[in-house]
Scaffold this active site. Structure first.
Site, PDB file in Angstrom:
ATOM      1  N   CYS A  34       0.826  -1.210   0.000  1.00  0.00           N
ATOM      2  CA  CYS A  34       0.000   0.000   0.000  1.00  0.00           C
ATOM      3  C   CYS A  34       0.858   1.259   0.000  1.00  0.00           C
ATOM      4  CB  CYS A  34      -0.951   0.011   1.193  1.00  0.00           C
ATOM      5  SG  CYS A  34      -0.109   0.047   2.777  1.00  0.00           S
ATOM      6  N   ASP A  36       2.268   2.637   2.573  1.00  0.00           N
ATOM      7  CA  ASP A  36       2.169   3.416   3.802  1.00  0.00           C
ATOM      8  C   ASP A  36       3.446   3.279   4.634  1.00  0.00           C
ATOM      9  OD1 ASP A  36      -0.294   4.000   2.902  1.00  0.00           O
ATOM     10  OD2 ASP A  36      -1.414   2.967   4.459  1.00  0.00           O
ATOM     11  N   CYS A  59      -3.053   5.325   5.527  1.00  0.00           N
ATOM     12  CA  CYS A  59      -4.510   5.300   5.542  1.00  0.00           C
ATOM     13  C   CYS A  59      -5.057   5.643   6.933  1.00  0.00           C
ATOM     14  CB  CYS A  59      -4.998   3.917   5.125  1.00  0.00           C
ATOM     15  SG  CYS A  59      -4.726   2.671   6.402  1.00  0.00           S
ATOM     16  N   CYS A 103      -2.837  -2.958   8.628  1.00  0.00           N
ATOM     17  CA  CYS A 103      -2.465  -1.637   9.131  1.00  0.00           C
ATOM     18  C   CYS A 103      -2.008  -1.748  10.589  1.00  0.00           C
ATOM     19  CB  CYS A 103      -3.639  -0.663   9.005  1.00  0.00           C
ATOM     20  SG  CYS A 103      -4.517  -0.786   7.431  1.00  0.00           S
TER      21      CYS A 103
HETATM   22 FE1  FES Z   1      -1.569   0.608   4.212  1.00  0.00          FE
HETATM   23 FE2  FES Z   1      -3.522   0.812   5.941  1.00  0.00          FE
HETATM   24  S1  FES Z   1      -3.703   0.604   3.811  1.00  0.00           S
HETATM   25  S2  FES Z   1      -1.410   0.596   6.347  1.00  0.00           S
END
Ligand code: FES
Length: 136
Positions: A34, A36, A59, A103
Site C-alpha cells: 500500500c 504506507d 490510511c 495496518c
Molecule cells: Fe496501508 Fe492501511 S492501507 S497501512
C-alpha cells in the site's frame, strides 16, 4: 458502520503525533503493497518509555492504529512494550475490518523497530526472534 467509534476517534484526533528531536530511538517501517509508512520515536528513561510520538503517512486505519499503539506503550517498560501485538491494538480499538488488519501489523512493527533501534544503540543484547515479524 464499517469502523468503530474508537477507530474514528483516533483517526480524527490521533494521540502522540509528531517527532521527538532528541529521541533515544526511532523505528520506521513501510508496507510495500500500500506504500504506507510509519515512524515511531521513543524517549526512554530508566528503561521506561517516558514519551512516544509517531508520524504516519498512510490510511486512516494506519493513523488510528499508530495512535493507539503509542497510547498502549506510553509509560511502560521497554520489555512490556515489546510484547505489544497487533491484536492488542485492534482490540483496544474495538476491532478493524479484516482487510485493514495489515495496518495494525504495521503499527506493531513500527513499535518493535523503535525498540530494536533502542537496543542496538545501547548495545543491549536481544533475541532476534522477537523482531522477526517487523513489517517492511
Ligand atoms: Fe496501508 Fe492501511 S492501507 S497501512
Amino acid at each position: 458502520m464499517l469502523y468503530s467509534e474508537k477507530v474514528m476517534d483516533h483517526f480524527r484526533n490521533p494521540r502522540n503525533v509528531g517527532e521527538i528531536e532528541d529521541a533515544d530511538a526511532i523505528g520506521e517501517v513501510g508496507n510495500a503493497r500500500c506504500g504506507d509508512i510509519m515512524r515511531v520515536y521513543l524517549k526512554v528513561e530508566n528503561d521506561i518509555i517516558v514519551d512516544v510520538k509517531f508520524m504516519t503517512f498512510g490510511c486512516g486505519s494506519a493513523i488510528a492504529t499508530s495512535s493507539m499503539a503509542t497510547e498502549l506503550i506510553k509509560g511502560k517498560p521497554i520489555s512490556q512494550a515489546l510484547e505489544l501485538t497487533n491484536q492488542a491494538v485492534v482490540e483496544a480499538l474495538d476491532g478493524l475490518p479484516d482487510y485493514k488488519l495489515h495496518c495494525s501489523v504495521l503499527a506493531e512493527g513500527a513499535v518493535k523497530a523503535a525498540i530494536k533501534n533502542y537496543y542496538d544503540r545501547n548495545n543491549i543484547p536481544y533475541d532476534p526472534e522477537a523482531f522477526k515479524n517487523i513489517a517492511d
